[in-house]
Enzyme design. Structure first.
Site: not given
Ligand code: GLN
Length: 210
Positions: A57, A88, A115, A144, A179, A181
């Site tokens: 996040e 991300c 985002r 997300r 992702h 990883e």
């Molecule tokens: N939604 C997250 C953000 O806004 C990012 C999501 C993720 O790293 N998988 O920071």
């Protein structure tokens, strides 16, 4: 975990470990024969050969970067020219403009990112990537995920999802909306390992005679 390979000459990748998906990055990097170090303090940034900013996040990471007084030291490391991989939330931290809502960022990548631009959890999943540089059939897992909505300067687009850039490179900085990883041996992690190994090794001082 940290220093998870026997090869003591292998490059050390510092993985920002304030929050998020850092453990999977460590496993994926170790599988490429790299050593890793979890980064939580400025002191740990010292001699790393490369950096990873993981997913998680980005707002929470921003808060923790302030709390741990890491914002400036990490900013310096980001400008030092070492190879960097951001995924991300990590990509969000490196972008020039962050939307929905707007928030502070390092501005390493000249692009706008929204985002959760693909919707929230419900729209997460694994999707085919269109790319000239990744092996055919390479997929990316989006959770997300941020959506890159505009490029403002020199950024190489290495892969797209339904037309949108989702893997970009600028110099020594590689950044993905997905992702890699989560899949050991993913071609994007392999690409990053190759960037690290392609860098000339630093020379050791032999020491002056007086
Ligand atoms: N939604 C997250 C953000 O806004 C990012 C999501 C993720 O790293 N998988 O920071």
């Amino acid at each position: 975990m940290a220093n998870n390979t026997q090869d003591r000459s292998a490059p050390i990748v510092g993985v920002l470990a304030l929050q998020g998906d850092f453990a999977h990055h460590e496993e994926a990097l170790a599988a490429c024969g790299l050593r890793t170090r979890q980064l939580r303090t400025a002191g740990q940034l010292g001699d790393v050969d490369a950096l990873v900013l993981p997913g998680g996040e980005s707002t929470t990471m921003l808060k923790l970067l302030e709390v741990e007084k890491l914002w400036d030291p990490l900013g310096e490391a980001l400008q030092s020219g070492i190879p960097i991989m951001a995924t991300c939330a990590g990509l969000i931290l490196l972008s020039q403009h962050v939307e929905s809502p707007s928030q502070k960022s390092y501005g390493v990548l000249p692009l706008t990112v929204v985002r959760n631009g693909y919707g929230r959890q419900y729209h997460s999943g694994t999707f085919d990537l269109a790319s000239d540089v990744l092996p055919k059939g390479t997929t990316g897992t989006f959770i997300r995920a941020p959506r890159i909505t505009a490029l403002h300067g020199e950024v190489e687009v290495l892969a797209r999802r339904s037309g949108d850039p989702v893997l970009v490179r600028r110099g020594q900085v590689l950044a993905a909306c997905f992702h890699p990883e989560l899949t050991i041996g993913h071609p994007v992690t392999a690409m990053f390992a190759q960037m690290i190994r392609a860098r000339p090794a630093a020379i050791d001082y032999v020491g002056a005679s007086q």
